[in-house]
Design an enzyme around this catalytic site. Sequence first.
Site, mmCIF file in Angstrom:
data_model
loop_
_atom_site.group_PDB
_atom_site.id
_atom_site.type_symbol
_atom_site.label_atom_id
_atom_site.label_comp_id
_atom_site.label_asym_id
_atom_site.label_seq_id
_atom_site.Cartn_x
_atom_site.Cartn_y
_atom_site.Cartn_z
ATOM 1 N N CYS B 178 -10.008 21.096 0.194
ATOM 2 C CA CYS B 178 -8.849 20.901 1.069
ATOM 3 C C CYS B 178 -7.604 21.477 0.391
ATOM 4 C CB CYS B 178 -8.686 19.449 1.467
ATOM 5 S SG CYS B 178 -8.700 18.265 0.108
ATOM 6 N N ARG B 179 -6.548 20.690 0.269
ATOM 7 C CA ARG B 179 -5.260 21.273 -0.144
ATOM 8 C C ARG B 179 -5.025 21.325 -1.633
ATOM 9 N NH1 ARG B 179 -1.942 17.922 4.393
ATOM 10 N NH2 ARG B 179 -2.367 19.317 6.144
#
Lengths: 222, 222
Positions: B178-179
């Site tokens: 993800c981030r």
Amino acid sequence: MSDHVAKATLYDALTQAAKALSNGRRAELVDVLAQGERPVEELADEIGQTIANTSQHLQRLLRSGLVKTRRDGTRIYYSLSSPVVHALWRTMRQTAEEHVAGLQQLANDYLGDRSKLRTITRDALQARLSDGDVVVLDVRPEPEYTAGHIRGAITIPISDLKSRLGEIPAGAEVVAYCRGPYCVYADDAVRLMTRNGLDAARLEDGFPEWVAARLPIEGRTP
Amino acid sequence: MSDHVAKATLYDALTQAAKALSNGRRAELVDVLAQGERPVEELADEIGQTIANTSQHLQRLLRSGLVKTRRDGTRIYYSLSSPVVHALWRTMRQTAEEHVAGLQQLANDYLGDRSKLRTITRDALQARLSDGDVVVLDVRPEPEYTAGHIRGAITIPISDLKSRLGEIPAGAEVVAYCRGPYCVYADDAVRLMTRNGLDAARLEDGFPEWVAARLPIEGRTP
DNA sequence: AACCAATTCAATGGTTTTCTTGAATAGGAC
DNA sequence: GTCCTATTCAAGAAAACCATTGAATTGGTT
């Protein structure tokens, strides 16, 4: 605690280091502390603030973990907690240089015209050090030289330089250095020496960068 | 202007980048913007703030030069000015991790227990990518996948994952990302998939770090 | 032109920062 | 113990910051 609040709290904590460095006076303090440990009174003098105010800024830095203290008798010496703090300060500076509008103008206002100053890179200086035909001159205040300096450098603080020009060995080129790219001491030194017929240049940036590049040093800095 | 004032003004300016990042909500914004450009309304939703408040934070970032805007019809897309901004955010984070007291506890409060999650390093994942026996799963919101993602990754946003588990090719190990290190999407994804009998692991940190390491990507990110 | 959606602007109140001033504390010297 | 020095603490005022609210702008659509 709801996830939403936990996330906000975490990100608030992640910005603590930035908050600590988000004040001009504290940035000046970190810039000085990058040269080595110093007691409160001297730091107050360096940044031109009252002792009480300087003490409060230092305690702000202390609370966020960026500096540590050591007591020696009646004096309390502050120093950076680790090289990471100086790295953060450098990254911050670089970001400002690239993105903050008007910074170049403010730098010129303070530093003056540098275009006529001859500069020499770290690598070039190191190469010439082994040849031995160059005098390295540390023009920072004496306590900073004592805390650590470029191997083989001599010390003449900028405040004394005019009256002590005679101490500089003649014949060789002189390279002056100080705290870093935003320090004017070496600039002033090069101008003064050039006016007096010496062959002088300024080292690009300063002592902390020399340390960060793992080039040879001597003095108390580990 | 006296030297004293000029110096103070310069150092104040040098701290502008830190000031811009010295707020938890703005840090969250930078974290999201590191994934690619986004319009104001979506950003407001991401950080759980009102649109007006988000707009003001974005304009603060804009004034300090850390972000730029692009208008497309009625929407205004914000994005980071340069990779330097993300580097500053990472350095800031690292400094906080090493020096800010209590940060680990706050991270645990938000991220939960990660000790049972299997993780895989960037290098290990890249090595296995060429073998082709691994499914790379991007669980960020769709616009971030569209803006750029790891080459070969498929997209199933974490909010849809439960109902779309069937889309994941069977047989191969799944690596979710993800981030970045403080994003919980991949954590949640790995837990969900593991509960459903899939062989799942989490990529250490996230997409921006993959980009910074110059590993192969595809999508709009240049 | 009238309307709508996305964003910005402006005003407000509560909180945090920053500097100043003067008093308090802690260790060393006598 | 008393005095002295270096530093911290405490209180207060001006300024900056931040979230909230509601109105104003800007570009697109009908």
